[in-house]
Design an enzyme around this catalytic site. Sequence first.
Site, short mmCIF file in Angstrom:
data_model
loop_
_atom_site.label_atom_id
_atom_site.label_comp_id
_atom_site.label_asym_id
_atom_site.label_seq_id
_atom_site.Cartn_x
_atom_site.Cartn_y
_atom_site.Cartn_z
N GLY A 17 0.77 -1.24 0.00
CA GLY A 17 0.00 0.00 0.00
C GLY A 17 0.79 1.28 0.00
O GLY A 17 0.24 2.35 -0.28
N GLU B 108 4.07 -6.49 2.10
CA GLU B 108 3.79 -6.88 0.71
C GLU B 108 3.82 -5.65 -0.22
O GLU B 108 2.84 -5.38 -0.93
CB GLU B 108 2.40 -7.53 0.62
CG GLU B 108 2.20 -8.76 1.46
CD GLU B 108 0.74 -9.23 1.46
OE1 GLU B 108 -0.15 -8.51 0.95
OE2 GLU B 108 0.49 -10.33 1.98
N ARG C 175 -4.00 2.82 -16.18
CA ARG C 175 -4.26 3.56 -14.94
C ARG C 175 -4.99 4.90 -15.15
O ARG C 175 -5.95 5.18 -14.42
CB ARG C 175 -2.96 3.78 -14.14
CG ARG C 175 -2.28 2.49 -13.71
CD ARG C 175 -1.12 2.73 -12.76
NE ARG C 175 -1.57 3.23 -11.50
CZ ARG C 175 -1.45 4.48 -11.09
NH1 ARG C 175 -0.84 5.36 -11.84
NH2 ARG C 175 -1.92 4.85 -9.93
N TYR D 68 -8.39 5.03 -13.19
CA TYR D 68 -8.42 5.79 -11.93
C TYR D 68 -8.27 7.29 -12.13
O TYR D 68 -8.15 8.03 -11.15
CB TYR D 68 -7.24 5.40 -11.02
CG TYR D 68 -6.94 3.95 -10.88
CD1 TYR D 68 -7.91 3.04 -10.47
CD2 TYR D 68 -5.66 3.46 -11.11
CE1 TYR D 68 -7.61 1.70 -10.32
CE2 TYR D 68 -5.35 2.13 -10.96
CZ TYR D 68 -6.33 1.25 -10.57
OH TYR D 68 -6.03 -0.07 -10.41
N CYS E 137 -10.39 3.29 -29.41
CA CYS E 137 -11.73 3.82 -29.71
C CYS E 137 -12.57 3.97 -28.44
O CYS E 137 -13.60 3.31 -28.29
CB CYS E 137 -12.43 2.92 -30.70
SG CYS E 137 -11.51 2.78 -32.21
N TYR F 282 1.79 -1.59 -12.08
CA TYR F 282 0.42 -1.59 -12.63
C TYR F 282 0.38 -0.94 -14.01
O TYR F 282 -0.57 -0.24 -14.35
CB TYR F 282 -0.56 -0.92 -11.64
CG TYR F 282 -0.45 -1.52 -10.26
CD1 TYR F 282 -0.93 -2.82 -10.02
CD2 TYR F 282 0.16 -0.87 -9.20
CE1 TYR F 282 -0.79 -3.41 -8.76
CE2 TYR F 282 0.30 -1.45 -7.94
CZ TYR F 282 -0.19 -2.72 -7.74
OH TYR F 282 -0.05 -3.31 -6.51
#
Length: 422
Positions: A247, A281, A321, A325, A351, A380
């Site tokens: 995180g 992690e 991304r 987001y 498109c 990502y």
Amino acid sequence: MIPCEILVYLPFQPAVDGLVCDGVSVQAIASETGTPVYIYSARTIREAYRGIDEAFASFPHAIHYALKANSTLAIARLLHAIGSKADANSGGEIRVALRAGFAPADIVFTGVGKTRDEHEFAIAEGIGTINAESAGELDRIAAIARALGCEARVALRVNPDIDAHSHPNISTGLKSNKFGVPLEEARQIYRERKGVQGLRFVGVHIHIGSQITTAEPLRRAAEALVSLALELRDDGHALEHVDLGGGLGIAYEGRPMISPDEYAAAVLPELRRAGIPVVLEPGRAIVGHSGALVAQVVDTKRYPDGRQFVVLDAGMTELMRPALYGSFHRILPLKPRSGAEQPLDIVGPICESSDVLARDRLMPPVAVDDLVAILDTGAYGAVMASNYNRHLLAPEVLVDDGNWRIIRRRQALDDVLALEKD
Ligand SMILES: Cc1ncc(COP(=O)(O)O)c(C=O)c1O
């Protein structure tokens, strides 16, 4: 807050002859590979890993790099070589981890929807810990382990209802999210399954979201996790670790950002209350800054209202991304042209009107055939790419110690069509 950008090594820098990655000309790489291409700096990955490792040096810890951020084999191998362990989110990621050299015992298996096949595979391989997401998953794991005549090492993921203050799509620690079991139900779930054949509870797991930019939600998560671990210890569970998840955010916009040291300073007092080794992690914080997506300008146009579009040969198929987001990535021309900066809409060729990489971005003038680098796309980025509009997956390049090599070749149409029958 410590201005992390000052502390973090950033690999892509302007130089007299154009943008370089760790001193290697980005233009030279792109001329050989073509565009779009992902370029990663090995040095950045090593330094980011070391930064987290050193921040936690005073406490027993294990860093399980979250492969979901970037699981290209060479990147996984690089992390294995410097001592990282792995966090895998699917059977596919476990297999990549094993191929990269990670021992099964050094892998944690996370994920909200593991299939029976994935459980059977993980248990038979002797995966270090399976982080279960529900009581039902624990029971299915127990049944499979019994059928295989072995014991599965498990932890339960708890949902503490803590707002990570990240983007809603990557916040995972709220009750409205699908992840884990409510914190207040966890103790009872452990109690009811204590001594159940096939299960060995070795830890407890939490992960409240990604791209977290302040320390307080992470501290609160650690507090909740450790309080539960202490209760579980009272109940006779011999926990080997508490798993704090990933995180830790990175500074996409160059603004001050929580550093690994600040992160450690926030959570270590909580972790010391129990003294149980911690599993971390991190994904993005290790590989995020290492990568850039290099793309070519294929068209430019100006609307009567003055809006200017710059169309690249890479878009949401290469880097999802921004469309997913609304995320921000710095975009630098490899060789900036002279002229006043102007607001540009940098878009992809797909498109979809959501295929926008940056809106109203102040940039020097750009022209067709120019190359640009979309920065901080090591995490990502390539892993989320798709073949929509029959775009072929971009190659990936690793720059290491002044040299570069292709670590994934460009996908060919035949690679894709090989799966099809007409
Ligand atoms: C369970 C789990 N662990 C670790 C991570 C890695 O997160 P990050 O890349 O933000 O460090 C994720 C990603 O969301 C995750 O779901």
